[in-house]
Design an enzyme around this catalytic site. Structure first.
Site: not given
Ligand code: GLN
Length: 463
Positions: A67, A142, A166
Site C-alpha cells: 500500500k 482505504s 481499511s
Molecule cells: N474508513 C475509515 C476511515 O475513513 C477507516 C480507514 C482506515 O482504516 N484507514 O477513517
C-alpha cells in the site's frame, strides 16, 4: 493459487520465479487498465534478475504489493495525495524490511484513499480503483488497491493498513482475506501516520495460510516504534490445524441488525450452522456500546490525524505554494495539496481538540473508548471468538455514498475492535447479490493463533 502454493511449486521446479512474474504481469496487462490497483510498478525484468539471488530464502524472490502509505526505497510513497506525489522515502518500513529479509521483493505500490481516509478508494488524488468483480463498484478502502490487486490476480499478496477497517473491509468487498493484527504486534515504523493509536499494517491475501505466513514474518518487537509490543516472532502456520471443536463463538446481536436484510441474515445463519458442524458452539451475546464506536472513532482518529498531518506544511515534501507570509504560504500549500475528505478530518479533529471543547469531545471519546475495550474483555470472559459480517453490504457503486456519514457507516462492524486494539480477520463468507461478502472473526489481544485457526477451519467449509 496462493503464495504458499506458488512457493512450493517453485521449489519443486513446476515453474520458475521468472514464469510466475510473467504470469502476474500478464494479469496486470489484462486487468490494470480497468482496475487501476497500482500507483507504481517495479520493472519485471529487474525482479527476475534480483530474484535469482533470493531462491534459497523463505519467499523465493516472490513479488509482494505494498500500500502506498508504507515507506519503500526505490518507489514513491504518495499516500494517494498530491502533497506527496513525488516523495521518495530513503528507508523501508520495518514490515517491508522484514519481508525483504525473508526473500520478498516489492512488486509495486497500491492505490488508497488519500492518507488512508475512506472506505472506497474513491478519494485518491490519482483516480479511483475499481472492484475486479464488477468495475461499476468500489473495491472498498482505504486499502482498495491492495485488495483489488490480489483479487484480480495481479498480486499474490499485498500489505495494507487498518486504522478502522481499511484492511478488512476492502478484503471483504473484493473476496480476499484481510487481517488486522493486535495493536502493537506489527511495527508502525515507516507507515505514514494517520491515527497513531489505531494504525496497524496487515496482510491481504488469497488464503488464511498466506495471512499466517506473512504475519509470522512481519510481527514482533521493533525498538523504532514506541508502541511496539515486547513480543517475540512466532510461527502462526503451526496454529492453523486442529479445528474449533468445543470453542464458543459469540454473535453480538448488534452486529446483525434487521436492517441488514434477509439475504445477509440468512448467510449469517449459514455461518452459525457451519461453526456448529465443525464442533463449535454459537451463542448470542450483546455489545451495547457498538453504537458509540462510530462517533468515538471519528473524534479520536480525526484528532490524531489533525496533529499528524500538521507536518505537511509546504516547506518540506512536495507541494509548495507561495504566500506573502509563512502562514499564508502554509495555508496555500494545504489548500492545494489536501483533498476534501482530508480537510474535513483536519477541521473536525482540530475542533475536537480545541480549548473549551477538548473535554467535551476528545476527552469523552477517550473515556468511551476505554469502556468499549472493557466490554470486549467481558465478552471474551464468556466466548473464545466473536463473529459477524465484516461490512453491512457488499461492494457499493461509485458515487453511491456521497454523504460522509453514509460512507463512515460501512465500517460500523470494523471500528469497535480497532478501538479496542483487538486482532480481527475477514474471510470470504459467500455471495450477496452475486458479490463477495466477508465474514469477520475477532479475537482477544494477541490471540492471532486462535483467530487464524478458526479462520482456517471455516475457510475449508466456506470454499
Ligand atoms: N474508513 C475509515 C476511515 O475513513 C477507516 C480507514 C482506515 O482504516 N484507514 O477513517
Amino acid at each position: 493459487m496462493d503464495l504458499w502454493e506458488a512457493r512450493e511449486r517453485i521449489s519443486r521446479g513446476d515453474f520458475s520465479l521468472g514464469e510466475l512474474i510473467d504470469s502476474l504481469w500478464a494479469s496486470i496487462e489484462a486487468r490494470e487498465g480497468e482496475v487501476h490497483a497500482f500507483l507504481s510498478l517495479a520493472d519485471p525484468r529487474e525482479l527476475k534478475r534480483k530474484g535469482d539471488e533470493l531462491s534459497e530464502k523463505t519467499l523465493r524472490g516472490i513479488p509482494i504489493a505494498v500500500k502506498d502509505n508504507i515507506s519503500t526505497v526505490g518507489f514513491p510513497t504518495t499516500c494517494g495525495s498530491k502533497f506527496l506525489a513525488r516523495f521518495e522515502p530513503v528507508f523501508d518500513a520495518t514490515a517491508v524490511e522484514r519481508l525483504k529479509a525473508a526473500g520478498a521483493q516489492v512488486q509495486g505500490k497500491t492505490n488508497l484513499d488519500e492518507f488512508a481516509m475512506g472506505s472506497s478508494t474513491e478519494h485518491s488524488a490519482f483516480g479511483p480503483t475499481r472492484n475486479p468483480h464488477d468495475p461499476e463498484r468500489v473495491p472498498g478502502g482505504s486499502s482498495g488497491g491492495s485488495a483489488a490487486a490480489v483479487a484480480a490476480g495481479e498480486a499474490l499478496v499485498a500489505l495494507g493498513s487498518d486504522t478502522g477497517g481499511s484492511v478488512r473491509q476492502p478484503a471483504a468487498l473484493c473476496g480476499a482475506v484481510g487481517l488486522r493484527p493486535t495493536y502493537g504486534l506489527v511495527s508502525r515504523w515507516g507507515l505514514v501516520a494517520f491515527a497513531s493509536s489505531l494504525d496497524q499494517i496487515g496482510p491481504i491475501t488469497r488464503s488464511v495460510r498466506d495471512c499466517a505466513l506473512i504475519l509470522s514474518l512481519i510481527a514482533g518487537h521493533d525498538p523504532r516504534d514506541s508502541t511496539s509490543l515486547p513480543v517475540k516472532p512466532r510461527n502462526y502456520i503451526q496454529d492453523l490445524e486442529g479445528g474449533i471443536e468445543g470453542w464458543k463463538f459469540g454473535l453480538p446481536r448488534e452486529y446483525v441488525p434487521r436492517e441488514l436484510g434477509p439475504e445477509v441474515l440468512s448467510l449469517v445463519d449459514r455461518w452459525s450452522a457451519l461453526i456448529e458442524e465443525l464442533g463449535g458452539r454459537v451463542v448470542e451475546i450483546s455489545l451495547p456500546l457498538t453504537e458509540y464506536a462510530l462517533p468515538v472513532y471519528y473524534l479520536i482518529a480525526s484528532a490524531e490525524a489533525s496533529a499528524n498531518l500538521a507536518r505537511f506544511d509546504g516547506v518540506r515534501y512536495t507541494v509548495s505554494a507561495s504566500g506573502e507570509t509563512v502562514r499564508e504560504m502554509i495555508a496555500a500549500s494545504r489548500t492545494l495539496g489536501f483533498g476534501r475528505e482530508v480537510k474535513r478530518r483536519i477541521m473536525l479533529g482540530t475542533f475536537a481538540l480545541s480549548a473549551g471543547y477538548y473535554d467535551r469531545y476528545y476527552g469523552k471519546a477517550q473515556r468511551v473508548r476505554t469502556l468499549i475495550g472493557r466490554e470486549f474483555a467481558e465478552a471474551f470472559g464468556e466466548v473464545d471468538l466473536i463473529f459477524g459480517p465484516t461490512s453491512p453490504t457488499p461492494a457499493f457503486r461509485f458515487g453511491e455514498k456521497e454523504d460522509p456519514i453514509a460512507m463512515y457507516l460501512s465500517d460500523i462492524f470494523t471500528l469497535p475492535s480497532a478501538l479496542a486494539g483487538l486482532p480481527a480477520i475477514s474471510i470470504p463468507g459467500g455471495k450477496i447479490e452475486g458479490l463477495p461478502f466477508g465474514l469477520q472473526l475477532i479475537a482477544p489481544r494477541l490471540e492471532e493463533g486462535k483467530l487464524l485457526r478458526a479462520a482456517y477451519a471455516l475457510e475449508q467449509v466456506l470454499a
